[in-house]
Each structure stands twice: as structure tokens, then as C-alpha cells.
Motif scaffolding. Structure first.
Motif, mmCIF file in Angstrom:
data_model
loop_
_atom_site.group_PDB
_atom_site.id
_atom_site.type_symbol
_atom_site.label_atom_id
_atom_site.label_comp_id
_atom_site.label_asym_id
_atom_site.label_seq_id
_atom_site.Cartn_x
_atom_site.Cartn_y
_atom_site.Cartn_z
ATOM 1 N N ALA A 177 12.357 0.653 -36.464
ATOM 2 C CA ALA A 177 12.527 0.114 -37.780
ATOM 3 C C ALA A 177 11.809 0.321 -38.931
ATOM 4 O O ALA A 177 12.258 0.559 -40.112
ATOM 5 C CB ALA A 177 13.067 -1.232 -37.489
ATOM 6 N N PHE A 178 10.467 0.306 -38.660
ATOM 7 C CA PHE A 178 9.579 0.381 -39.793
ATOM 8 C C PHE A 178 8.315 1.394 -39.456
ATOM 9 O O PHE A 178 8.239 1.700 -38.000
ATOM 10 C CB PHE A 178 8.928 -1.035 -40.139
ATOM 11 N N ASN A 234 13.796 -1.035 -49.085
ATOM 12 C CA ASN A 234 13.312 -0.143 -48.198
ATOM 13 C C ASN A 234 12.177 -0.386 -48.034
ATOM 14 O O ASN A 234 11.113 0.055 -47.269
ATOM 15 C CB ASN A 234 13.523 1.306 -48.099
ATOM 16 N N ILE A 270 9.212 -2.713 -47.302
ATOM 17 C CA ILE A 270 9.180 -4.204 -46.919
ATOM 18 C C ILE A 270 7.774 -4.943 -47.278
ATOM 19 O O ILE A 270 7.941 -6.018 -47.771
ATOM 20 C CB ILE A 270 8.966 -3.777 -45.365
ATOM 21 N N THR A 319 10.882 1.148 -44.131
ATOM 22 C CA THR A 319 11.862 1.443 -43.427
ATOM 23 C C THR A 319 11.959 2.707 -42.670
ATOM 24 O O THR A 319 11.558 3.955 -43.330
ATOM 25 C CB THR A 319 13.368 1.106 -43.836
ATOM 26 N N ASN A 332 18.111 4.815 -42.701
ATOM 27 C CA ASN A 332 17.166 4.395 -43.791
ATOM 28 C C ASN A 332 15.847 4.677 -43.657
ATOM 29 O O ASN A 332 14.938 4.229 -44.057
ATOM 30 C CB ASN A 332 17.425 3.000 -44.055
ATOM 31 N N GLU A 364 12.286 -3.857 -35.026
ATOM 32 C CA GLU A 364 12.784 -4.470 -35.950
ATOM 33 C C GLU A 364 12.006 -5.928 -36.150
ATOM 34 O O GLU A 364 11.823 -6.762 -36.830
ATOM 35 C CB GLU A 364 14.286 -5.042 -35.651
#
Length: 222
Positions: A108-109, A159, A161, A179, A184, A216
């Protein structure tokens, strides 16, 4: 018997100029030299089964790349790591071998360390802080419209964070979490171009290091 394994490696130094396609060739040759018993696809054109999670952009370094392969014979993780490090080119180093836990689609990141070398750190620092503080961070990306590709302006503020910017002895340091999902995935160069504006002309060169990828829930991808 077939066993899936995940090989984590770093890609630093001059290896950052190896494209993803060349990296695949490099890894394939290293596996052969290391005599790792790996599974090949079947059919008229069999090839080595390899799956990379979130391929790295050319010119960027990383401490957290990985490739999934499938063993067809017995070999310990320690032996795989040792043999591969003996067979690989400088700048690519195997750091660990393990059974896959998460699917690449669960990423996710990504955390990045971005060093901006400049003789005008005050100007660059101020530009980044101003750019990050805006209600929107607008960039232009190519988007499909039917069979055509058109320029589309999007806001990547959601996007970003987290971000932390500071001045250093040689310029400016930006620590940012972006992200990195299937739909994304944000390249840090896109963020830089959006927040720097005219201050980009003040930068001598940039070094981008991907430090880790996360799920996530914030846990490390493994």
C-alpha cells in the motif's frame, strides 16, 4: 516438489542505472550461474518464472526490492543467499530469502529518502514546504480515453501520507511516505516536480532511495 521463495535484495550505487528489463536478465543469468534449481514455464518458449513486486524506476536506489521464484529442488535459504551474492553484479545484494507471506497486491505504501543537493538550501527548503502545504498538489499525467492518451490533471495530495523536510550540510533532505498500490502508485519524481516549481533549477542533482514498502496496516511487506 515446488516451493515458492521470496528473495529480498538491495539495488544501489551504479546498479540504479540498470533498467527493469536488464535487471530481469541480470537475475536470470545469476540464477543460472548460482545453479539454483528453479522452475521454468512450460510450452514452446519456456522461461524462468520470476515475479518482481513494484519494479523500481530507473535512476533510483532501493533497500527493499524483491523477486519471487519457484524451487524445484532442495536448497536452504542460506545457500541461496550465498550463491546468489557470489553470482550478482556490484550494487545488487541479496539481504534475505524467505517464504512469501503477503501478496504483492497487498503493498500500500513506500517510504523514500530524497536528497536534494543544492547551493541554495533555504530556497529549495521553502519551495518544498510551500508546495506540500497547499490544499492540492496538482500534476499532469497521461490517461487513456478510448484508444487515445490524453493529458489529465490530478491531485496527488491524498497520496502523500507523510512528509518531513529539513536542511542538511549539502542541501535538503525529504523523507516521504507515498501510496504504492496497484491503482495509485506515485513516483517520488512526480511529487518533486509538483512541489519544487521554479526551485528545481536550483538543484544540482537528486538521490532517491526507497527504504521500505508497507501494507495498509503499516506493517512491513514480507
Amino acid at each position: 516438489m515446488q516451493n515458492d521463495v521470496r528473495i529480498f535484495f538491495t539495488k544501489t550505487g551504479t546498479a540504479k542505472y540498470i533498467s527493469h528489463l536488464d535487471l530481469m536478465r541480470c537475475m536470470s543469468r545469476a540464477f543460472r550461474r548460482a545453479q539454483i534449481p528453479l522452475w521454468f514455464t512450460e510450452g514452446y518458449n519456456p522461461h524462468l518464472f520470476m515475479t518482481f513486486a513494484r519494479p523500481l524506476s530507473l535512476g533510483q536506489e532501493s533497500l527493499c526490492e524483491c523477486v519471487d521464484v519457484r524451487l524445484t529442488g532442495e536448497m536452504t535459504f542460506k545457500e541461496i543467499k550465498s550463491r546468489m551474492n557470489d553470482a550478482l553484479v556490484p550494487g545488487i545484494t541479496i539481504v534475505s530469502v524467505a517464504k512469501p507471506v503477503h501478496k504483492p497486491t497487498e503493498i500500500a505504501f513506500a517510504d523514500y529518502e530524497i536528497k536534494l543537493f543544492t547551493d541554495e538550501p533555504e530556497t529549495v527548503h521553502a519551495a518544498i514546504e510551500t508546495g506540500l502545504s497547499k490544499a492540492q498538489i496538482l500534476v499532469t499525467k497521461k490517461a487513456k480515453q478510448g484508444r487515445r492518451k490524453i493529458d489529465k490533471e490530478i491531485d496527488i495530495k491524498p497520496n502523500v501520507i507523510s512528509a518531513e523536510v529539513s536542511k542538511t550540510e549539502n542541501g535538503v533532505l525529504l523523507l516521504v511516505r507515498l501510496t504504492a498500490g496497484d491503482q495509485n502508485n506515485i513516483n517520488p519524481t512526480l511529487l518533486l516536480s509538483a512541489v519544487l516549481g521554479e526551485a528545481s533549477e536550483k538543484i544540482d542533482h537528486t538521490e532517491i532511495l526507497k527504504k521500505r514498502v508497507l501494507l495498509e496496516n503499516g506493517e512491513n511487506f514480507s
